[in-house]
Motif scaffolding. Structure first.
Motif, PDB file in Angstrom:
ATOM      1  N   ALA A  30      10.385  -6.170  -0.624  1.00  0.00           N
ATOM      2  CA  ALA A  30       9.337  -5.288  -0.102  1.00  0.00           C
ATOM      3  C   ALA A  30       8.156  -6.074   0.463  1.00  0.00           C
ATOM      4  O   ALA A  30       7.188  -5.493   0.927  1.00  0.00           O
ATOM      5  CB  ALA A  30       8.856  -4.359  -1.211  1.00  0.00           C
ATOM      6  N   LEU A  36       5.958  -7.881  -1.134  1.00  0.00           N
ATOM      7  CA  LEU A  36       4.765  -7.980  -1.984  1.00  0.00           C
ATOM      8  C   LEU A  36       4.549  -9.415  -2.410  1.00  0.00           C
ATOM      9  O   LEU A  36       3.443  -9.921  -2.379  1.00  0.00           O
ATOM     10  CB  LEU A  36       4.979  -7.135  -3.239  1.00  0.00           C
ATOM     11  CG  LEU A  36       4.249  -5.817  -3.275  1.00  0.00           C
ATOM     12  CD1 LEU A  36       5.093  -4.779  -2.605  1.00  0.00           C
ATOM     13  CD2 LEU A  36       3.951  -5.443  -4.695  1.00  0.00           C
ATOM     14  N   GLU A  68       4.035  -9.801   5.056  1.00  0.00           N
ATOM     15  CA  GLU A  68       2.910  -9.541   5.952  1.00  0.00           C
ATOM     16  C   GLU A  68       3.323  -9.001   7.323  1.00  0.00           C
ATOM     17  O   GLU A  68       2.579  -9.103   8.288  1.00  0.00           O
ATOM     18  CB  GLU A  68       2.071 -10.821   6.144  1.00  0.00           C
ATOM     19  CG  GLU A  68       1.209 -11.173   4.948  1.00  0.00           C
ATOM     20  CD  GLU A  68       0.000 -10.274   4.813  1.00  0.00           C
ATOM     21  OE1 GLU A  68       0.155  -9.207   4.190  1.00  0.00           O
ATOM     22  OE2 GLU A  68      -1.075 -10.616   5.320  1.00  0.00           O
ATOM     23  N   GLU A 110       3.733  -5.950   9.352  1.00  0.00           N
ATOM     24  CA  GLU A 110       3.380  -4.534   9.343  1.00  0.00           C
ATOM     25  C   GLU A 110       4.473  -3.664   9.955  1.00  0.00           C
ATOM     26  O   GLU A 110       4.762  -2.580   9.458  1.00  0.00           O
ATOM     27  CB  GLU A 110       2.101  -4.318  10.144  1.00  0.00           C
ATOM     28  CG  GLU A 110       0.855  -4.622   9.361  1.00  0.00           C
ATOM     29  CD  GLU A 110      -0.373  -4.373  10.204  1.00  0.00           C
ATOM     30  OE1 GLU A 110      -0.591  -3.224  10.607  1.00  0.00           O
ATOM     31  OE2 GLU A 110      -1.113  -5.343  10.458  1.00  0.00           O
ATOM     32  N   LYS A 148       7.145  -3.225   7.476  1.00  0.00           N
ATOM     33  CA  LYS A 148       6.690  -2.478   6.297  1.00  0.00           C
ATOM     34  C   LYS A 148       6.471  -0.995   6.607  1.00  0.00           C
ATOM     35  O   LYS A 148       6.583  -0.154   5.724  1.00  0.00           O
ATOM     36  CB  LYS A 148       5.399  -3.094   5.763  1.00  0.00           C
ATOM     37  CG  LYS A 148       5.651  -4.361   4.955  1.00  0.00           C
ATOM     38  CD  LYS A 148       4.345  -4.949   4.506  1.00  0.00           C
ATOM     39  CE  LYS A 148       4.440  -5.521   3.117  1.00  0.00           C
ATOM     40  NZ  LYS A 148       3.135  -6.006   2.636  1.00  0.00           N
ATOM     41  N   GLN A 149       6.193  -0.668   7.860  1.00  0.00           N
ATOM     42  CA  GLN A 149       6.046   0.735   8.251  1.00  0.00           C
ATOM     43  C   GLN A 149       7.344   1.496   8.067  1.00  0.00           C
ATOM     44  O   GLN A 149       7.348   2.712   7.951  1.00  0.00           O
ATOM     45  CB  GLN A 149       5.680   0.808   9.727  1.00  0.00           C
ATOM     46  CG  GLN A 149       4.216   0.716   9.983  1.00  0.00           C
ATOM     47  CD  GLN A 149       3.919   0.720  11.459  1.00  0.00           C
ATOM     48  OE1 GLN A 149       4.793   0.962  12.290  1.00  0.00           O
ATOM     49  NE2 GLN A 149       2.684   0.437  11.795  1.00  0.00           N
ATOM     50  N   TYR A 190       1.907   5.901   7.332  1.00  0.00           N
ATOM     51  CA  TYR A 190       3.283   5.773   7.831  1.00  0.00           C
ATOM     52  C   TYR A 190       3.459   6.595   9.092  1.00  0.00           C
ATOM     53  O   TYR A 190       3.367   7.834   9.049  1.00  0.00           O
ATOM     54  CB  TYR A 190       4.284   6.224   6.767  1.00  0.00           C
ATOM     55  CG  TYR A 190       4.330   5.275   5.596  1.00  0.00           C
ATOM     56  CD1 TYR A 190       5.068   4.092   5.689  1.00  0.00           C
ATOM     57  CD2 TYR A 190       3.624   5.535   4.436  1.00  0.00           C
ATOM     58  CE1 TYR A 190       5.099   3.206   4.632  1.00  0.00           C
ATOM     59  CE2 TYR A 190       3.649   4.648   3.382  1.00  0.00           C
ATOM     60  CZ  TYR A 190       4.389   3.479   3.481  1.00  0.00           C
ATOM     61  OH  TYR A 190       4.416   2.600   2.446  1.00  0.00           O
ATOM     62  N   HIS A 236      -0.388  -3.460  -1.553  1.00  0.00           N
ATOM     63  CA  HIS A 236       0.257  -4.547  -0.820  1.00  0.00           C
ATOM     64  C   HIS A 236       1.646  -4.189  -0.314  1.00  0.00           C
ATOM     65  O   HIS A 236       2.231  -4.941   0.448  1.00  0.00           O
ATOM     66  CB  HIS A 236       0.300  -5.803  -1.687  1.00  0.00           C
ATOM     67  CG  HIS A 236      -1.053  -6.396  -1.897  1.00  0.00           C
ATOM     68  ND1 HIS A 236      -1.665  -6.450  -3.126  1.00  0.00           N
ATOM     69  CD2 HIS A 236      -1.943  -6.917  -1.018  1.00  0.00           C
ATOM     70  CE1 HIS A 236      -2.860  -6.976  -2.996  1.00  0.00           C
ATOM     71  NE2 HIS A 236      -3.064  -7.271  -1.734  1.00  0.00           N
ATOM     72  N   SER A 237       2.166  -3.027  -0.785  1.00  0.00           N
ATOM     73  CA  SER A 237       3.453  -2.625  -0.231  1.00  0.00           C
ATOM     74  C   SER A 237       3.249  -1.760   1.024  1.00  0.00           C
ATOM     75  O   SER A 237       4.188  -1.475   1.738  1.00  0.00           O
ATOM     76  CB  SER A 237       4.263  -1.856  -1.273  1.00  0.00           C
ATOM     77  OG  SER A 237       3.724  -0.574  -1.453  1.00  0.00           O
ATOM     78  N   LEU A 238       2.021  -1.372   1.282  1.00  0.00           N
ATOM     79  CA  LEU A 238       1.743  -0.545   2.457  1.00  0.00           C
ATOM     80  C   LEU A 238       1.844  -1.380   3.732  1.00  0.00           C
ATOM     81  O   LEU A 238       1.649  -2.588   3.702  1.00  0.00           O
ATOM     82  CB  LEU A 238       0.330   0.056   2.367  1.00  0.00           C
ATOM     83  CG  LEU A 238       0.060   0.997   1.204  1.00  0.00           C
ATOM     84  CD1 LEU A 238      -1.404   1.410   1.230  1.00  0.00           C
ATOM     85  CD2 LEU A 238       0.962   2.210   1.277  1.00  0.00           C
ATOM     86  N   PRO A 239       2.133  -0.727   4.828  1.00  0.00           N
ATOM     87  CA  PRO A 239       2.230  -1.474   6.083  1.00  0.00           C
ATOM     88  C   PRO A 239       0.862  -1.814   6.675  1.00  0.00           C
ATOM     89  O   PRO A 239       0.560  -1.435   7.797  1.00  0.00           O
ATOM     90  CB  PRO A 239       3.022  -0.529   6.992  1.00  0.00           C
ATOM     91  CG  PRO A 239       2.756   0.823   6.456  1.00  0.00           C
ATOM     92  CD  PRO A 239       2.541   0.680   4.992  1.00  0.00           C
ATOM     93  N   ILE A 240       0.042  -2.453   5.873  1.00  0.00           N
ATOM     94  CA  ILE A 240      -1.262  -2.906   6.363  1.00  0.00           C
ATOM     95  C   ILE A 240      -1.324  -4.376   5.992  1.00  0.00           C
ATOM     96  O   ILE A 240      -1.088  -4.712   4.824  1.00  0.00           O
ATOM     97  CB  ILE A 240      -2.424  -2.175   5.670  1.00  0.00           C
ATOM     98  CG1 ILE A 240      -2.235  -0.664   5.786  1.00  0.00           C
ATOM     99  CG2 ILE A 240      -3.762  -2.603   6.247  1.00  0.00           C
ATOM    100  CD1 ILE A 240      -3.204   0.126   4.940  1.00  0.00           C
ATOM    101  N   ASN A 241      -1.620  -5.235   6.935  1.00  0.00           N
ATOM    102  CA  ASN A 241      -1.638  -6.642   6.532  1.00  0.00           C
ATOM    103  C   ASN A 241      -2.931  -6.963   5.793  1.00  0.00           C
ATOM    104  O   ASN A 241      -3.879  -6.177   5.770  1.00  0.00           O
ATOM    105  CB  ASN A 241      -1.368  -7.574   7.708  1.00  0.00           C
ATOM    106  CG  ASN A 241      -2.464  -7.517   8.744  1.00  0.00           C
ATOM    107  OD1 ASN A 241      -3.632  -7.325   8.403  1.00  0.00           O
ATOM    108  ND2 ASN A 241      -2.098  -7.663   9.999  1.00  0.00           N
TER     109      ASN A 241
END
Lengths: 299, 659
Positions: A48, A50, A67, A69, A72-73, A101, B102-107
């Motif tokens: 994921a 993290l 890192e 984005e 991760k979206q 999202y 930190h799992s969100l899609p934001i760096n």
């Protein structure tokens, strides 16, 4: 496609994961099994993005996750204890997800309200543990992720809800080719939805298998002969385990069922039964072959 | 196998509105508290003070806007930005929220800026609102005449710079640790660090560098309170932030902010709730703490036993270092029961010993350096450091003869290096003002006996006496009156007499001046207790105090002729009797029991003869370590214990009394 290549991870001086190699195809449901402390959560958190691995690569669609984005979206990671902002209502939390999202679907959210039947204005922290987990599922499903990473997701859910969640997951996989990684310490819990299984033990991935292949490749055979079992036959079969009860012999045999049944039949046994194995039995024998006792690995 | 759908990305924007809303929800209360605090402390206070104008008192002029409800303002200046940083970056210190965010899609860069800017907004907006209110108030109440320095823009900018710096330092601490409590402590340490380390190093250098003037650097450094934002607040009211200071604070804030961001992008989030997040910093933290507590230990041991030997100070260092090392280990390992790694400690001590030796030897040049007489323009020489320039200037000598004497003394001190056992310590402070414009500052504590020869030359010089005794420059007609006190240092018998007719004054002054001019080094270092104190009150209301020495012969003569002696100082008439005994009594007893013990002692000699009592008083010292003890019973019922400056006088008195 998710690729985990030769990944190592240690916390301070303790190695948590070593030399993990794993590929998860799009649209599959991967069950990650292992006892407490085996490293399941760490592996999930690495996938994921993290944590950062000490060595190796973790790629989703050929790109590193950490890192990133864009990647991760496209997935949601549901932690073993779901987190919500303090004092947030379900509605507020949904707004947050919608903002974060891009794939979040309000219609889906509203459709799913029938399944969960919860008041949107409820403050989440006041809900019970199980209901909080339902909210986490609700939000995750509404975000329509391409990849859903679930860490011990069914803890605290009643059997009915468990079934419902699994159904939604299967529907989404079928409909949108969603990929799912689900971890558990309990084989039965993921057996019915997973098509691939991996067993993690003390930081190492002992086994990763396609369940269909696994099931068709190992069988239980009961045979009885007049007199002793022909030793010639025994030599030809790939026998993992054998046991004798009176004149009835029980074999666990690896290989193509059709091929070895006709071969056995050619010796004219008095009794011949081909029986299916439960997944648990399969693992017992598989692991036994590798020198592990499964009772120590899965409970 | 394509996962992403391009059109979806257009929905994402740089700023996540919902994340900002969440931040506002979590720290909005800090901003609100700040706003309420500011309004209550400044505009409200002004409204209350100035609405009833008739009560206004001319003398009640305020220094600056910081003078209004000062305590609350200073409290908020420190507490609000630190609180803000703690609550904003709390998410880094709680496992679940850290994992979630930190799992969100934001760096991380974006996460950082979302949080940091929220903090900045909540720090600036309350000050802006308060400033606007104040701007209106200044117009309405016409406040400008009630403040010495009413500068709203500067007030605003000070708040801006100060809170932003503290907030940034708080943020920086948040990045270093995984525990909010440690963040708060770390913030405090960083804030005090330059100030504290300066103090510690300067204080400890005196142990390593012979002659290092720690006292000078600790007391005479006017910049010292600028070394820490916290100590800077002490003088904020009178000395507002200069534009330079504001700029420096803002620059430092920007610097801390950038380092925080840099650290954050490298933060391993798995180490939530670890005291130190970056393992590479652990030794820095551990040995930094050890070093600071070592210096603190040395300083503390130095303070509790001022004349402690080098061994004593070293014990202080070792104890301090051990305490610091173990506490740091406890924090890092997060348990009381630590397994100390003695190897690290061992290497540390070796390194420190090397550094000390190198500093000590490499600075041999420093320790041995005495400027040549030809290089010296003038020299400050005294037994004290003075805070004000006027006093300091009195003790700056320009005459070649005394400069030469001081330089000679200094050369001798340096040649002898660390004096062994200092039985009669003489603190000496020397500042050379060299012809090339530079200064050379030294501080020593020397054994008076070993340097008698050199000290005598200096102390008996005209210049030294002129600097030490201001009275030598006083003219008869400037004196209003002279007061003779017996009560200091002799508080057992209180007597005061005054001379105020011009004839008396002139004679007394002349006698005094002659006595002072004739004082020898031995008189000046006389152990005998002073008779009292002479207070000369000048017509310009200035007072001069002179110790009433027993060696003032001419003055004593004048007093006798004038009849002042019995009025102003203790005489045999005030004494009932004196007991002389060998010094083997228990000094912990109170006077009544001591008297009983002495009376019971067969060795005790009782003196009742006036002349002998006078002799006793003449030779009395305050020290009770002499061979013979004198126990004085005053007629007013007071007791006093002292001893004899000259043992032979005690013997002779005893002999005469026995006859």
């Amino acid at each position: 496609m998710i690729e985990v290549k030769k990944v190592y991870k240690s916390f301070q001086n303790a190695t948590v994961l070593s030399n993990i190699d794993l590929q998860i195809e799009k649209g599959s449901i991967f069950g990650l099994l292992g006892s407490n402390g085996a490293g399941k959560t760490t592996l999930l958190k690495l996938i994921a993005g993290l944590y950062k691995q000490d060595r190796g690569d973790i790629l989703i669609d050929k790109k590193p996750v950490f890192e990133n984005e864009d990647i991760k979206q496209r997935f949601i990671f549901l932690t073993d204890i779901p987190y919500f902002f303090p004092h947030y209502t379900i509605k507020q939390m949904a707004n947050f997800y919608e903002n974060i999202y891009p794939s979040f679907s309000r219609e889906r959210f509203q459709t799913l309200q029938d399944v969960f039947d919860l008041d949107l204005k409820q403050k989440i922290y006041r809900l019970s543990k199980g209901v909080q987990r339902q909210v986490a599922f609700w939000l995750a499903f509404s975000a329509m992720p391409e990849l859903l990473i679930l860490d011990e997701p069914f803890d605290g859910l009643d059997p009915v809800m468990r079934k419902k969640m699994k159904n939604i997951i299967i529907q989404d996989v079928a409909a949108r080719e969603m990929t799912v990684i689900v971890s558990s310490h309990n084989l039965q819990e993921v057996e019915d939805i997973s098509d691939h299984i991996g067993i993690l033990h003390k930081g190492e991935l002992l086994i990763k298998r396609n369940l269909d292949d696994l099931k068709s490749n190992i069988h239980k055979v009961q045979i009885a002969f007049q007199g002793s079992v022909p030793s010639e036959m025994l030599q030809q079969l790939q026998i993992v385990y054998q046991e004798q009860r009176g004149s009835v012999h029980l074999f666990i045999v690896k290989g193509n069922a059709d091929e070895f049944s006709s071969y056995i039949k050619s010796f004219k046994p008095l009794l011949f039964d081909l029986l299916p194995l439960t997944l648990e039995e399969i693992f017992i024998y598989e692991m036994g072959e590798k020198g592990y006792a499964i009772e120590n690995i899965l409970i | 196998m394509k996962w992403g759908k391009k059109d979806m990305q257009s929905k994402t924007s740089l700023f996540k509105k919902e994340l900002l809303i969440q931040n506002f929800r979590s720290v909005g209360w800090v901003g609100l508290a700040f706003l309420i605090g500011l309004i209550l402390s400044v505009p409200m206070e002004i409204a209350v003070l100035f609405s009833g104008r008739e009560n206004y008192n001319e003398e009640n002029i305020y220094e600056s806007l910081f003078s209004i409800a000062q305590e609350l303002q200073l409290f908020m200046l420190i507490v609000i930005p630190v609180l803000m940083s703690i609550f904003l970056f709390r998410f880094l210190h709680v496992k679940q929220s850290s994992d979630f965010l930190h799992s969100l899609p934001i760096n991380r860069k974006m996460l950082f800026w979302h949080h940091w800017l929220t903090g900045v907004v909540f720090l600036i907006v309350p000050v802006m609102i308060t400033s606007l209110i104040l701007a209106v108030f200044i117009q309405v109440f016409d406040l400008s005449s009630y403040f010495r320095d009413l500068n709203l823009v500067r007030w605003f900018c000070t708040y801006l710079a100060y809170t932003l710096l503290l907030f940034s330092i708080g943020t920086f601490s948040a990045m270093l640790t995984g525990i909010s409590t440690i963040q708060a402590i770390l913030t405090l340490i960083i804030l005090l660090f330059p100030f504290g380390v300066y103090q510690l190093i300067v204080y400890n250098l005196q142990y390593i560098l012979f002659g290092f003037p720690s006292g000078y650097y600790l007391n005479n450094n006017l910049w010292i309170e600028f070394f820490s934002p916290l100590t800077r607040l002490i003088s904020l009211e009178f000395q507002p932030f200069s534009w330079w200071e504001i700029a420096v604070y803002l620059l430092l804030a920007a610097l801390f902010c950038c380092i925080s961001l840099l650290l954050y992008t490298r933060r391993p989030v798995e180490y939530v709730s670890q005291a130190v997040i970056y393992w590479k910093l652990k030794p820095v933290f551990k040995y930094g703490a050890t070093f600071c507590t070592m210096l603190l230990g040395g300083m503390y041991f130095g303070i509790i036993d001022y004349r402690g030997s080098l061994l004593w100070i070293c014990t202080g260092y070792v104890v301090g270092a051990l305490i610091g090392y173990f506490i740091a280990e406890m924090i890092l390992q997060q348990t009381w029961r630590i397994k100390p790694k003695l190897k690290g400690l061992f290497i540390y001590f070796i390194a420190v010993i090397l550094v000390f030796i190198l500093t000590g030897s490499g600075a041999g040049g420093y320790e041995k350096k005495v400027p040549r007489v030809a290089e010296i323009q003038s020299v400050f020489f005294s037994n004290f450091w003075y805070f004000d320039d006027k006093m300091t200037n009195r003790f700056i000598y320009k005459e070649p003869k005394i400069i030469e004497a001081i330089q000679k003394l200094h050369t001798e001190i340096v040649a002898e290096n660390r004096s062994k056992d200092v039985s009669e310590p003489e603190p000496l402070f020397i500042v050379y003002y060299l012809k090339n414009g530079s200064k050379s500052i030294r501080q020593y504590e020397v054994d008076r006996k070993s340097f008698e020869r050199y000290l005598k030359e200096i102390y008996e010089s005209k210049e030294y006496k002129k600097a030490t005794y201001e009275v030598l420059d006083v003219n008869d007609q400037d004196v209003e009156q002279i007061v003779f006190h017996s009560n200091y240092p002799n508080y057992y018998v209180e007597k005061v007499d005054i001379a105020n007719n011009s004839d008396q004054l002139a004679k007394a002054l002349k006698a005094l001046k002659n006595d002072i001019t004739n004082l020898t080094y031995e008189d000046m270092t006389d152990e005998r207790k002073d008779w009292g104190e002479i207070e000369i009150i000048l017509k310009n209301n200035k007072q001069l105090f002179i110790p009433w020495k027993k060696s003032f012969k001419e003055f004593d003569e004048w007093m006798k002729n004038n009849g002042t002696v019995k009025n102003a100082r203790v005489t045999a008439d005030d004494v009932q009797y004196v007991l002389i005994t060998e010094n083997n009594i228990n000094h912990d007893l109170d006077y009544k029991n001591m008297l009983k013990e002495i009376e019971q002692d067969p060795q005790t000699v009782k003196i009742v003869d006036k002349q002998l009592i006078e002799q006793c008083l003449q030779d009395e010292t305050e020290s009770t370590s002499g061979k013979n003890i004198m126990f004085i019973v005053y007629k007013n019922g007071n007791y006093e214990v002292g001893s004899f400056a000259h043992p032979e006088i005690a013997e002779s008195i005893k002999k005469q009394a026995k006859k």
